[in-house]
Write a protein that holds these residues in place. Structure first.
Motif, PDB file in Angstrom:
ATOM      1  N   MET A   1       0.788  -1.231   0.000  1.00 19.98           N
ATOM      2  CA  MET A   1       0.000   0.000   0.000  1.00 19.98           C
ATOM      3  C   MET A   1       0.822   1.285   0.000  1.00 19.98           C
ATOM      4  N   ARG A   2       2.138   1.183   0.166  1.00 20.70           N
ATOM      5  CA  ARG A   2       2.979   2.389   0.238  1.00 20.70           C
ATOM      6  C   ARG A   2       3.415   2.770  -1.188  1.00 20.70           C
ATOM      7  N   ASN A   3       2.797   3.790  -1.737  1.00 23.04           N
ATOM      8  CA  ASN A   3       3.022   4.141  -3.137  1.00 23.04           C
ATOM      9  C   ASN A   3       4.412   4.697  -3.420  1.00 23.04           C
ATOM     10  N   CYS A   4       5.064   5.307  -2.417  1.00 21.67           N
ATOM     11  CA  CYS A   4       6.386   5.885  -2.659  1.00 21.67           C
ATOM     12  C   CYS A   4       7.505   4.847  -2.592  1.00 21.67           C
ATOM     13  N   LEU A   5       7.157   3.583  -2.318  1.00 18.42           N
ATOM     14  CA  LEU A   5       8.152   2.517  -2.303  1.00 18.42           C
ATOM     15  C   LEU A   5       8.591   2.212  -3.737  1.00 18.42           C
ATOM     16  N   LYS A   6       9.882   2.410  -4.019  1.00 21.54           N
ATOM     17  CA  LYS A   6      10.400   2.217  -5.380  1.00 21.54           C
ATOM     18  C   LYS A   6      11.264   0.975  -5.522  1.00 21.54           C
ATOM     19  N   GLY A   7      11.654   0.383  -4.397  1.00 17.29           N
ATOM     20  CA  GLY A   7      12.487  -0.815  -4.474  1.00 17.29           C
ATOM     21  C   GLY A   7      12.566  -1.499  -3.123  1.00 17.29           C
ATOM     22  N   LEU A   8      12.727  -2.825  -3.145  1.00 21.78           N
ATOM     23  CA  LEU A   8      12.820  -3.619  -1.916  1.00 21.78           C
ATOM     24  C   LEU A   8      14.122  -4.413  -1.927  1.00 21.78           C
ATOM     25  N   VAL A   9      14.897  -4.277  -0.857  1.00 25.19           N
ATOM     26  CA  VAL A   9      16.098  -5.084  -0.667  1.00 25.19           C
ATOM     27  C   VAL A   9      15.755  -6.186   0.330  1.00 25.19           C
ATOM     28  N   VAL A  10      15.836  -7.441  -0.108  1.00 24.88           N
ATOM     29  CA  VAL A  10      15.559  -8.578   0.774  1.00 24.88           C
ATOM     30  C   VAL A  10      16.892  -9.240   1.114  1.00 24.88           C
ATOM     31  N   LEU A  11      17.212  -9.264   2.395  1.00 21.11           N
ATOM     32  CA  LEU A  11      18.480  -9.830   2.841  1.00 21.11           C
ATOM     33  C   LEU A  11      18.250 -11.217   3.411  1.00 21.11           C
ATOM     34  N   MET A  12      19.098 -12.163   3.020  1.00 19.79           N
ATOM     35  CA  MET A  12      19.014 -13.515   3.561  1.00 19.79           C
ATOM     36  C   MET A  12      20.412 -14.114   3.665  1.00 19.79           C
ATOM     37  N   ASP A  13      20.630 -14.859   4.713  1.00 21.94           N
ATOM     38  CA  ASP A  13      21.915 -15.524   4.949  1.00 21.94           C
ATOM     39  C   ASP A  13      22.211 -16.429   3.753  1.00 21.94           C
ATOM     40  N   ILE A  14      23.376 -16.257   3.133  1.00 21.93           N
ATOM     41  CA  ILE A  14      23.730 -17.032   1.939  1.00 21.93           C
ATOM     42  C   ILE A  14      23.730 -18.538   2.209  1.00 21.93           C
ATOM     43  N   ARG A  15      23.892 -18.907   3.477  1.00 20.98           N
ATOM     44  CA  ARG A  15      23.909 -20.337   3.815  1.00 20.98           C
ATOM     45  C   ARG A  15      22.507 -20.912   3.996  1.00 20.98           C
ATOM     46  N   HIS A  16      21.505 -20.033   4.183  1.00 22.74           N
ATOM     47  CA  HIS A  16      20.123 -20.491   4.412  1.00 22.74           C
ATOM     48  C   HIS A  16      19.144 -19.592   3.654  1.00 22.74           C
ATOM     49  N   PRO A  17      19.218 -19.558   2.326  1.00 19.71           N
ATOM     50  CA  PRO A  17      18.389 -18.611   1.564  1.00 19.71           C
ATOM     51  C   PRO A  17      16.975 -19.122   1.306  1.00 19.71           C
ATOM     52  N   LEU A  18      16.112 -18.176   0.932  1.00 21.15           N
ATOM     53  CA  LEU A  18      14.770 -18.471   0.420  1.00 21.15           C
ATOM     54  C   LEU A  18      13.905 -19.297   1.367  1.00 21.15           C
ATOM     55  N   LYS A  19      13.909 -18.915   2.644  1.00 17.10           N
ATOM     56  CA  LYS A  19      12.945 -19.495   3.578  1.00 17.10           C
ATOM     57  C   LYS A  19      11.541 -19.023   3.172  1.00 17.10           C
ATOM     58  N   ASP A  20      10.526 -19.634   3.765  1.00 18.82           N
ATOM     59  CA  ASP A  20       9.143 -19.322   3.353  1.00 18.82           C
ATOM     60  C   ASP A  20       8.824 -17.830   3.421  1.00 18.82           C
ATOM     61  N   LEU A  21       9.219 -17.172   4.523  1.00 20.06           N
ATOM     62  CA  LEU A  21       8.907 -15.750   4.665  1.00 20.06           C
ATOM     63  C   LEU A  21       9.708 -14.890   3.692  1.00 20.06           C
ATOM     64  N   ASP A  22      10.931 -15.311   3.367  1.00 21.82           N
ATOM     65  CA  ASP A  22      11.706 -14.597   2.342  1.00 21.82           C
ATOM     66  C   ASP A  22      10.950 -14.619   1.016  1.00 21.82           C
ATOM     67  N   GLN A  23      10.451 -15.801   0.670  1.00 14.67           N
ATOM     68  CA  GLN A  23       9.724 -15.947  -0.588  1.00 14.67           C
ATOM     69  C   GLN A  23       8.417 -15.147  -0.567  1.00 14.67           C
ATOM     70  N   GLN A  24       7.772 -15.082   0.586  1.00 16.16           N
ATOM     71  CA  GLN A  24       6.536 -14.311   0.698  1.00 16.16           C
ATOM     72  C   GLN A  24       6.809 -12.826   0.474  1.00 16.16           C
ATOM     73  N   MET A  25       7.927 -12.326   1.036  1.00 16.37           N
ATOM     74  CA  MET A  25       8.294 -10.925   0.830  1.00 16.37           C
ATOM     75  C   MET A  25       8.502 -10.632  -0.656  1.00 16.37           C
ATOM     76  N   ILE A  26       9.217 -11.515  -1.330  1.00 17.68           N
ATOM     77  CA  ILE A  26       9.473 -11.338  -2.762  1.00 17.68           C
ATOM     78  C   ILE A  26       8.162 -11.367  -3.534  1.00 17.68           C
ATOM     79  N   GLN A  27       7.286 -12.303  -3.177  1.00 19.13           N
ATOM     80  CA  GLN A  27       6.011 -12.425  -3.885  1.00 19.13           C
ATOM     81  C   GLN A  27       5.157 -11.178  -3.706  1.00 19.13           C
ATOM     82  N   TRP A  28       5.105 -10.651  -2.485  1.00 15.18           N
ATOM     83  CA  TRP A  28       4.348  -9.415  -2.233  1.00 15.18           C
ATOM     84  C   TRP A  28       4.856  -8.291  -3.138  1.00 15.18           C
ATOM     85  N   ALA A  29       6.178  -8.151  -3.220  1.00  7.30           N
ATOM     86  CA  ALA A  29       6.765  -7.085  -4.025  1.00  7.30           C
ATOM     87  C   ALA A  29       6.453  -7.281  -5.508  1.00  7.30           C
ATOM     88  N   VAL A  30       6.616  -8.497  -5.991  1.00  2.86           N
ATOM     89  CA  VAL A  30       6.348  -8.788  -7.404  1.00  2.86           C
ATOM     90  C   VAL A  30       4.888  -8.516  -7.749  1.00  2.86           C
TER      91      VAL A  30
END
Length: 213
Positions: free
Chosen positions: A98-127
């Motif tokens: 809902m935040r219209n001024c948001l122009k980009g999202l940086v999602v940080l995840m530990d390189i040893r444990h990437p793409l947990k469920d909530l990480d993927q949910q954040m990406i999906q929301w942004a997409v």
């Protein structure tokens, strides 16, 4: 110089929805605060903690007038009560959708444990709302270069099904790996420069964020 503006429990308590914001999101132990401090060349802009889960509010930092960095609540920390987890997740979802001024999202995840469920949910929301994403695989210095490259390639392939504007880079606040890639991406988002008109990477030195910020 980048400075703290305000903290808010949800989008209703944020300043007006104008200007340009770039948000940082990640699990509570992903190194989000360290990345923000490294990016801005400040040791304590965002508070780091040995105890994950301390970032419970949406924190805004102003780079210059109308340009803000947003530190979103850390997610996925097991010892936080379930009710609080749901509250944070709702605040995250509302901000991203809902935040219209948001122009980009940086999602940080530990390189040893990437793409947990909530990480993927954040990406999906942004997409879903057409917000471009930069995935930073943090703590990249913990892996040897071969293993680091393999993880990077694996995650780059894994995000393809999201069908969004998603860039994936290795990152280490300690060894300054990927800081240039992060600065360059923020320059694009803050200045809204179409990628096709940017100089090649070796020609840019990220003046925007380095000039006193």
């Amino acid at each position: 110089m980048t400075h703290f503006v305000t903290s808010a429990p949800d989008i209703r308590h944020l300043p007006g929805d104008e200007g340009i914001e770039v948000a940082f999101a990640g699990r509570s132990n992903a190194g989000k605060s360290s990345a923000l401090n490294t990016l801005t060349n400040q040791k304590s802009l965002a508070r780091t903690s040995k105890t994950p889960g301390r970032t419970q509010l949406i924190n805004l930092f102003e780079v210059e007038e109308g340009h803000r960095l947003v530190d979103l609540p850390g997610y996925g920390y097991a010892e936080v009560p379930e009710e609080m987890k749901r509250k944070w997740q709702r605040a995250l979802g509302e901000y991203l959708q809902m935040r219209n001024c948001l122009k980009g999202l940086v999602v940080l995840m530990d390189i040893r444990h990437p793409l947990k469920d909530l990480d993927q949910q954040m990406i999906q929301w942004a997409v879903d709302v057409g917000t471009p994403v930069l995935v930073l695989l943090t703590k990249a210095d913990k892996l040897a270069s071969g293993a680091r490259k393999a993880q990077l390639n694996m995650v780059r392939e894994a995000v393809l099904p999201f069908m969004g504007d998603i860039q994936v880079e290795a990152f280490s606040a300690t060894k300054k790996i990927g800081v240039d890639k992060l600065s360059q991406k923020l320059n694009i988002w803050f200045n809204e420069i179409p990628p096709e008109v940017l100089p090649k990477e070796e020609d840019t030195n990220s003046e925007y964020l380095k000039s006193g910020n």
